[in-house]
Design an enzyme around this catalytic site. Structure first.
Site: not given
Ligand code: PBG
Length: 328
Positions: A197, A207, A219, A235, A250
């Site tokens: 991710k 968000r 992050k 990973e 992702k």
């Molecule tokens: C956070 C989470 C995020 C998304 C899914 N779970 C946002 C982030 O990591 O800040 C993003 C999904 C999207 O943008 O469609 N646990």
């Protein structure tokens, strides 16, 4: 003369030689929910709604009837319930456990996936617990966070979740969650790990949908650097060794090389998340009349599958399932 174009000559021939074909079973529908009794359209994501519990159950049922096997839940937690220790994330009477129970009662064959991470519950908006070091810098605590993620995963399992999906990127959380689930008798609950991710700008609209942006900092100390693929392999190997059942990359469409690499590295099924920013690019360009929405959306999903994903989390899931049903 050898003429590759012969294989492209008619719709029928093209359909026979096509290597990658989408179907509704490829999709996982992300669903947003909140405590309110009414539904709220999400401004930052046209066509996406934050549902009440009742509407969530109806929407999931409609998706399932179109052939979509699974949904993944993203709650908007009331500001008053957000704390530094994110304790609401393992409250058995919380929004997510109630939603899981309602979904499984109404649609027993629907696969219910939950997001395991602290950001919706944490007053700091980070995926883990936050502390300040002596220089005043934010530190995201790893091992302390993993303990809470285990409690969150157990809470979802108790409510009947089929799959828990840790999206937090803390080290060691897959192994710890597996151990916690097994110890409590939930050996049938699967782990879909967000393996690679990335710290992506394309999560912005999401968000906004959940008011879950970090209050301070970013992050980048836990999500991956967009320049790296070898780290995704690292990973992958770790998640596999820790007992993940499925791996996820992702974002999806701008990380196709990573999807292909993860697919090649592991024999586990690979999922990819077409995130809010990817969705929004296609939606907004189509709304302006600059792209053909159906063609662009299906092409983007086909590319993600072609790269090696056998499951795609996408906000287009319902629409795409409808489009595919009427392809001819
Ligand atoms: C956070 C989470 C995020 C998304 C899914 N779970 C946002 C982030 O990591 O800040 C993003 C999904 C999207 O943008 O469609 N646990």
């Amino acid at each position: 003369m050898i003429r590759p174009r012969r294989n492209r000559r008619t719709t029928a021939i093209r359909s026979m030689v096509r290597e990658t074909t989408l179907c509704a079973a490829d999709f996982i529908l992300p669903l947003f929910l909140h405590e309110d009794a009414h539904d709220t359209p999400i401004n930052s994501m046209p066509g996406v709604t934050r549902w009440s519990l009742e509407s969530l159950v109806r929407e999931a049922g409609e998706a399932h009837a179109l052939g979509i096997p699974a949904v993944v839940l993203f709650p908007k937690i009331e500001e008053t319930l957000k704390t530094q220790d994110a304790a609401e994330c393992h409250n058995d009477d919380g929004l997510v456990p109630r939603a899981i129970r309602a979904l499984k009662a109404a649609h027993p064959s629907l696969c219910v996936i939950t997001d395991v991470a602290l950001d919706p519950y944490n007053s700091d908006g980070h995926d883990g617990l936050v502390q300040r070091d002596e220089r005043g810098e934010l530190v995201i605590l790893n091992d302390e966070t993993v303990e809470i993620l285990c409690q969150q995963a157990l809470c979802h399992a108790r409510a009947g979740a089929d799959i828990v999906a840790p999206s937090d990127m803390m080290d060691g959380r897959v192994g710890a969650i597996r151990e916690a689930l097994d110890a409590e008798g939930f050996s049938d609950v699967s782990i879909l790990s967000y393996t690679a991710k990335y710290a992506s700008a394309f999560y912005g609209p999401f968000r906004g949908a959940l008011d879950s942006a970090p209050k301070e900092g970013d992050k980048k100390t836990y999500q991956m650097d967009p320049g790296n693929t070898r780290e995704a392999v690292r990973e992958t190997l770790l998640d596999e060794a820790e007992g993940a059942d499925m791996l996820m990359v992702k974002p999806a469409g701008i990380y196709l090389d990573v999807i292909a690499k993860v697919r090649e590295t592991s024999t586990l099924p690979v999922a990819a998340y077409q995130v809010s920013g990817e969705y929004l690019m296609i939606k907004s360009a189509s709304a302006a009349g600059w792209l053909d929405e159906k063609a662009a959306a299906l092409e983007s999903l086909t590319a993600i599958k072609r790269a090696g994903a056998s499951m795609i989390l996408t906000y287009f899931a319902k629409q795409a399932a409808q489009w595919l049903g009427q392809r001819w």
